[in-house]
Design a protein around this motif. Structure first.
Motif, PDB file in Angstrom:
ATOM      1  N   THR A   1       1.421  14.882 -13.584  1.00  0.00           N
ATOM      2  CA  THR A   1       0.248  15.286 -14.366  1.00  0.00           C
ATOM      3  C   THR A   1      -0.061  16.766 -14.179  1.00  0.00           C
ATOM      4  O   THR A   1      -0.324  17.483 -15.152  1.00  0.00           O
TER       5      THR A   1
ATOM      6  N   VAL B   1       0.464  12.046  -9.895  1.00  0.00           N
ATOM      7  CA  VAL B   1      -0.356  13.252  -9.778  1.00  0.00           C
ATOM      8  C   VAL B   1       0.500  14.500  -9.940  1.00  0.00           C
ATOM      9  O   VAL B   1       0.120  15.450 -10.639  1.00  0.00           O
ATOM     10  N   VAL B   2       1.670  14.528  -9.315  1.00  0.00           N
ATOM     11  CA  VAL B   2       2.557  15.693  -9.417  1.00  0.00           C
ATOM     12  C   VAL B   2       2.995  15.899 -10.861  1.00  0.00           C
ATOM     13  O   VAL B   2       2.986  17.021 -11.377  1.00  0.00           O
TER      14      VAL B   2
ATOM     15  N   VAL C   1       0.794   4.190  -2.915  1.00  0.00           N
ATOM     16  CA  VAL C   1       0.515   5.592  -2.592  1.00  0.00           C
ATOM     17  C   VAL C   1       1.625   6.491  -3.129  1.00  0.00           C
ATOM     18  O   VAL C   1       1.362   7.554  -3.702  1.00  0.00           O
ATOM     19  N   ILE C   2       2.863   6.066  -2.975  1.00  0.00           N
ATOM     20  CA  ILE C   2       3.994   6.873  -3.472  1.00  0.00           C
ATOM     21  C   ILE C   2       3.940   6.989  -4.990  1.00  0.00           C
ATOM     22  O   ILE C   2       4.124   8.075  -5.550  1.00  0.00           O
TER      23      ILE C   2
ATOM     24  N   GLU D   1       0.828  -1.210   0.000  1.00  0.00           N
ATOM     25  CA  GLU D   1       0.000   0.000   0.000  1.00  0.00           C
ATOM     26  C   GLU D   1       0.860   1.255   0.000  1.00  0.00           C
ATOM     27  O   GLU D   1       0.546   2.230  -0.689  1.00  0.00           O
ATOM     28  N   LYS D   2       1.940   1.228   0.750  1.00  0.00           N
ATOM     29  CA  LYS D   2       2.827   2.392   0.817  1.00  0.00           C
ATOM     30  C   LYS D   2       3.437   2.694  -0.558  1.00  0.00           C
ATOM     31  O   LYS D   2       3.473   3.851  -0.987  1.00  0.00           O
ATOM     32  N   ASN D   3       3.880   1.678  -1.253  1.00  0.00           N
ATOM     33  CA  ASN D   3       4.475   1.889  -2.577  1.00  0.00           C
ATOM     34  C   ASN D   3       3.442   2.374  -3.592  1.00  0.00           C
ATOM     35  O   ASN D   3       3.743   3.214  -4.436  1.00  0.00           O
TER      36      ASN D   3
ATOM     37  N   LEU E   1       1.288   6.726  -6.960  1.00  0.00           N
ATOM     38  CA  LEU E   1       0.159   7.580  -7.333  1.00  0.00           C
ATOM     39  C   LEU E   1       0.461   9.050  -7.085  1.00  0.00           C
ATOM     40  O   LEU E   1       0.098   9.916  -7.889  1.00  0.00           O
ATOM     41  N   PHE E   2       1.125   9.371  -5.975  1.00  0.00           N
ATOM     42  CA  PHE E   2       1.462  10.754  -5.676  1.00  0.00           C
ATOM     43  C   PHE E   2       2.399  11.323  -6.738  1.00  0.00           C
ATOM     44  O   PHE E   2       2.209  12.443  -7.215  1.00  0.00           O
ATOM     45  N   VAL E   3       3.408  10.553  -7.127  1.00  0.00           N
ATOM     46  CA  VAL E   3       4.341  11.011  -8.169  1.00  0.00           C
ATOM     47  C   VAL E   3       3.606  11.212  -9.488  1.00  0.00           C
ATOM     48  O   VAL E   3       3.837  12.206 -10.197  1.00  0.00           O
TER      49      VAL E   3
END
Length: 67
Positions: free
Chosen positions: A21, A18-19, A11-12, A7-9, A14-16
């Motif tokens: 995009t 989004v940034v 989330v990381i 889950e942690k990976n 997905l965050f990258v």
């Protein structure tokens, strides 16, 4: 052995994504703004009001001659 997609990976990752995009979207927005407003116009230039002082010499000379 650990699983690669925890889950942690996720989330990381997905965050990258989004940034990245949003950075592309910001660059495209700047391009569209330049096309809409003209090549030489930017946000900084449009936010600063430019006042031009124009003196009406006829009014100045008339009011000075009345005294």
């Amino acid at each position: 052995m650990k699983s690669l997609l925890t889950e942690k990976n996720i989330v990381i990752i997905l965050f990258v994504m989004v940034v990245v995009t949003f950075s592309f979207a910001q660059n495209e927005t700047k391009k569209m703004e330049q096309l809409y407003n003209g090549a030489n116009t930017s946000i900084k230039n449009s936010l600063i009001p430019k006042f031009e002082a124009k003196a009406n010499l006829k009014t100045i000379t008339k009011s000075a001659s009345v005294d």
